[in-house]
Design a protein around this motif. Structure first.
Motif, short mmCIF file in Angstrom:
data_model
loop_
_atom_site.label_atom_id
_atom_site.label_comp_id
_atom_site.label_asym_id
_atom_site.label_seq_id
_atom_site.Cartn_x
_atom_site.Cartn_y
_atom_site.Cartn_z
N HIS A 94 0.82 -1.22 0.00
CA HIS A 94 0.00 0.00 0.00
C HIS A 94 0.85 1.26 0.00
CE1 HIS A 94 -3.67 -2.30 0.65
NE2 HIS A 94 -3.07 -2.95 1.64
N ARG A 95 2.16 1.12 -0.11
CA ARG A 95 3.04 2.28 0.03
C ARG A 95 2.77 3.31 -1.06
NH1 ARG A 95 9.46 1.69 1.06
NH2 ARG A 95 8.68 1.38 3.19
N ALA A 96 2.66 2.90 -2.30
CA ALA A 96 2.49 3.86 -3.40
C ALA A 96 1.22 4.69 -3.22
CB ALA A 96 2.46 3.12 -4.74
N GLY A 97 0.10 4.03 -2.91
CA GLY A 97 -1.15 4.74 -2.73
C GLY A 97 -1.14 5.64 -1.51
N ALA A 98 -0.54 5.15 -0.42
CA ALA A 98 -0.50 5.94 0.81
C ALA A 98 0.37 7.18 0.64
CB ALA A 98 0.02 5.09 1.96
N LEU A 99 1.50 7.04 -0.07
CA LEU A 99 2.36 8.19 -0.29
C LEU A 99 1.71 9.21 -1.24
CD1 LEU A 99 5.92 6.58 -0.48
CD2 LEU A 99 4.82 7.74 1.44
N GLU A 100 0.90 8.72 -2.16
CA GLU A 100 0.16 9.65 -3.01
C GLU A 100 -0.83 10.46 -2.17
OE1 GLU A 100 -2.58 9.63 -7.10
OE2 GLU A 100 -2.23 7.76 -5.98
#
Length: 274
Positions: A94-100
């Motif tokens: 979920h890192r990519a979505g959370a950082l977005e």
């Protein structure tokens, strides 16, 4: 505060290592600048940011610091943030979505701070036009913005018949609950303007740090042997004292006098002790 809580929650979930790069990350301009470079330039792609190299990453952080009105970054924090780019702890899926989402929150935070700075500037401008800035800031620890926030809630202080009326207007005046022969403990009424109570409460923190009169009064109230007060109770008394003395300063156009403020009885002149 909502933006800070959202940022912390997102980063703790997917990239906790970056939060450990500074003791108080959200108060560090260097840390915020480094996070801005990572989220806005590279869209949260940590591998892409890491490929920049430490030297180029540092230059980008310096540029962002300049944009934020600062000069020199803390290189120790910059190096720790760069090292955190290689950390694999967290929920990677979920890192990519959370950082977005974190980038959106960071933008909201910057917007809110810019709007707050604009409002504070306009508040102080009005205070200058009323020729009150120099007077209200004679109270050590009370900033022009803090005084303006209080006056925005009270309006013209000369409309109050006494300083105590201002305290009642804020709901900071104690009242005993009585019924027949029963007498309860004195408690705050809770009536009045909540916004005024909040403004006075916020003014307490600065005054306790730099105002020797209020600091001594707070220590006395919280350490005396008889009827010792809790910190919150003592802070409430200081908040009421700030309102009373601000009323005296503004209405009588007389600078705050620490000698009168430390008196325990009424004195000659317009100021009455807290």
């Amino acid at each position: 505060m909502a933006c800070l809580q959202q940022l912390r929650d997102l980063l703790e979930c997917v990239w906790p290592a970056v939060l450990a790069a500074a003791a108080q990350p959200f108060k560090s301009t260097t840390w915020v600048a480094a996070l801005t470079v990572i989220l806005r330039r590279d869209g949260g792609d940590l591998d892409r940011t890491r490929r920049l190299g430490a030297a180029r990453f540092e230059r980008l952080v310096r540029t962002e610091m300049t944009r934020r009105g600062k000069v020199r970054p803390c290189l120790r924090i910059v190096r720790k943030v760069y090292a955190a780019l290689a950390d694999r702890a967290g929920v990677l899926d979920h890192r990519a979505g959370a950082l977005e989402r974190a980038e959106w929150v960071l933008s909201d935070w910057d917007t809110a701070r810019a709007q707050q700075a604009d409002v504070e500037t306009r508040m102080v401008t009005v205070l200058d036009e009323l020729e009150l800035t120099e007077l209200v800031t004679t109270i050590p620890g009370l900033s022009a913005v803090g005084a303006a926030a209080i006056l925005a809630e009270t309006g013209d202080l000369s409309r109050f018949t006494s300083a105590r009326a201002v305290v009642k207007h804020a709901g900071l005046a104690p009242r005993e609950r009585m019924s027949g022969t029963f007498t309860g403990k004195a408690r705050l009424t809770g009536a009045g303007r909540p916004g005024l109570r909040t403004a006075a409460w916020r003014a307490v923190w600065g005054c306790l740090q730099t105002n020797k009169v209020y600091a001594a009064r707070y220590r006395h109230l919280t350490t005396r042997e008889k009827n010792k007060l809790k910190p919150t109770q003592a802070q409430t008394i200081i908040a009421a004292a700030i309102l009373r003395q601000l009323h005296a300063v503004v209405v009588h156009r007389q600078a705050w006098d620490p000698a009168l403020a430390t008196s325990t009885t009424k004195t000659q002149g317009p100021l009455v002790a807290a």
